[in-house]
Scaffold this active site. Structure first.
Site, short mmCIF file in Angstrom:
data_model
loop_
_atom_site.label_atom_id
_atom_site.label_comp_id
_atom_site.label_asym_id
_atom_site.label_seq_id
_atom_site.Cartn_x
_atom_site.Cartn_y
_atom_site.Cartn_z
N LYS A 118 29.94 -5.75 -25.12
CA LYS A 118 28.99 -6.67 -25.71
C LYS A 118 27.54 -6.20 -25.52
O LYS A 118 27.28 -5.27 -24.76
CB LYS A 118 29.18 -8.07 -25.11
CG LYS A 118 30.55 -8.68 -25.41
CD LYS A 118 30.84 -8.81 -26.89
CE LYS A 118 31.86 -9.86 -27.24
NZ LYS A 118 33.27 -9.47 -27.04
C1 LIG Z 1 34.35 -10.80 -26.93
C2 LIG Z 1 34.59 -12.11 -27.58
C3 LIG Z 1 35.15 -13.21 -26.90
C4 LIG Z 1 35.77 -13.12 -25.55
O1 LIG Z 1 35.05 -12.51 -24.59
P1 LIG Z 1 35.76 -11.76 -23.35
O2 LIG Z 1 34.62 -11.67 -22.41
O3 LIG Z 1 36.22 -10.43 -23.84
O4 LIG Z 1 36.84 -12.62 -22.86
C5 LIG Z 1 35.22 -14.43 -27.56
N1 LIG Z 1 34.81 -14.57 -28.81
C6 LIG Z 1 34.29 -13.54 -29.51
C7 LIG Z 1 33.82 -13.77 -30.90
C8 LIG Z 1 34.18 -12.28 -28.93
O5 LIG Z 1 33.72 -11.26 -29.64
#
Ligand SMILES: *Cc1c(COP(=O)(O)O)cnc(C)c1O
Length: 395
Positions: A186
């Site tokens: 992210k």
């Molecule tokens: C990455 C993501 C999540 C979940 O995040 P994690 O930290 O990987 O559990 C939820 N929603 C969206 C749209 C994402 O891209």
């Protein structure tokens, strides 16, 4: 998009603070920690940056969504409206609290179509959960109006859109609750981690307890804490929070780089006949983590995606064939495959996704390509990629 590209001295400093004390736990051990409270400091930083009264860090973005739902009292059999285009975490978090995911179509914003949302509301609906996919906002004003009309909660999944805005407000802060992911890929990362923001003091208190076994965090003696209700362990560690604390201080720097690289790609691609771009609501500004564009039809999109791959342009996504982000390949959801027995509320309430008509979403995702915007490219690399992209997409 990924903050890991630019790890540096700030990350190292905060991590060493934690390692020097040895206190990797976010709660307690007050005497040993020499004043270092990385998770608390990151929560305060998140509140400041996101213009929010409360923040709760947890172990992942998926945990953030789960804890947000539980904290707002969403549970067994409650219906939550969510989009067909998102990461699988969206329905996982719902099902973790026994809620029923009601998937509805997206439009050319690549987020929830408000008309489809309104049609999907039933007496069992409790929440509308827009997902700000690929760095840009859902149509929040329209969704909020639907929520107000029907008495529903607005829960923003801003996991992919940290730093983007709507009506000048940071995404995540517009709805009743907002969630972020700080996983490894992210825009800012803790390695693993997530955060919930809200202005609602009760939801915030519930999130604090729920994410740590229901402990009430009152008093110095951890063993004497009360349990106002049941909880789980969704805690973040001090090590993860330390990395996040460094990264959030660099968020605006990252956004600026993304915007610069995005703009070069966009200007280059806009001269290609037949290409149009993902619609960003006029009230919104993206975080520029992806550039998403449409080809005239599915065949053209497939051809362009293939050509981009062959030209060596990595980080190009054709979501229609992607196993993670679109309903078409979510057979495990359609078949309700689970290692154990699912709650009866989910089995009974689940729409028949094998036979539902998502042709409106298909017509958009079938034509969409998204290009990941990286932080570490040199200017020369960006320009060279832009050139390659235009050549590949022109065919
Ligand atoms: C990455 C993501 C999540 C979940 O995040 P994690 O930290 O990987 O559990 C939820 N929603 C969206 C749209 C994402 O891209």
């Amino acid at each position: 998009m990924p903050g890991f590209e630019l790890f540096g001295d700030t990350e190292r400093k905060h991590l060493n603070d934690v390692l020097d004390t040895g206190v990797l736990m976010r709660y307690g051990f007050d005497g040993m920690r020499k004043g270092h409270w990385k998770a608390k400091e990151l929560e305060a930083a998140l509140c400041r940056r996101m213009q929010s009264k409360h923040a709760q860090l947890v172990s992942s973005g998926t945990a953030a969504l789960t804890v947000a739902l539980a904290s707002a009292g969403v549970g067994a059999g409650d219906e939550v409206i969510m989009p067909t285009f998102t990461f699988v975490a969206s329905f996982e978090s719902l099902m973790a609290v026994g809620a029923v995911p009601v998937l509805v179509d997206i439009d050319d914003t690549l987020t929830l179509d408000p008309v489809a949302v309104e049609k999907a509301v039933t007496p069992r609906t409790r929440v509308v959960m827009p997902v700000h996919m690929c760095g840009s906002s859902a149509q929040l004003k329209e969704l909020k109006a639907i929520c107000e009309k029907h008495g529903l909660l607005l829960l923003e999944d801003a996991c992919q859109a940290i730093g983007a805005t709507y009506e000048g407000r940071p995404l995540g802060s517009y709805g009743d609750l907002g969630c972020f992911s700080f996983d490894y890929v992210k825009t800012i990362t803790c390695g693993e981690g997530g955060g919930i923001i809200t202005d609602n003091a009760k939801y915030a208190e519930n999130a604090d307890h729920y994410s740590d076994h229901g402990h009430d965090h009152v008093g110095q003696d951890r063993g004497a804490e009360q349990h106002p209700f049941l909880g789980y362990n969704y805690r973040i560690s001090e090590l993860h929070a330390a990395v996040g604390l460094a990264q959030i201080s660099r968020l605006d720097e990252f956004l600026e780089i993304q915007k610069k690289n995005y703009t070069i790609f966009r200007e280059a691609l806009s001269v290609v006949p037949g290409i149009t771009f993902r619609r960003v609501p006029e009230e919104a500004e993206e975080n520029y983590s992806f550039l998403s564009f449409f080809l005239p039809d599915e065949a053209a999109a497939r051809k362009a995606h293939k050509a981009l791959g062959e030209a060596g342009v990595d980080g190009c996504f054709y979501w229609y064939d992607n196993n993670w982000h679109y309903i078409k390949k979510w057979d495990h959801l359609k078949d309700l495959r689970s290692p154990g027995k699912l709650p009866q509320e989910i089995i009974d309430g689940m729409p028949d996704y094998k036979n539902r008509d998502f042709s409106a979403s298909n017509a958009i995702i079938g034509r969409t390509i998204s290009v990941l915007i990286k932080l570490g490219w040199t200017e020369e690399e960006v320009n060279r990629r832009a050139e390659k992209m235009v050549k590949a997409v022109k065919g």
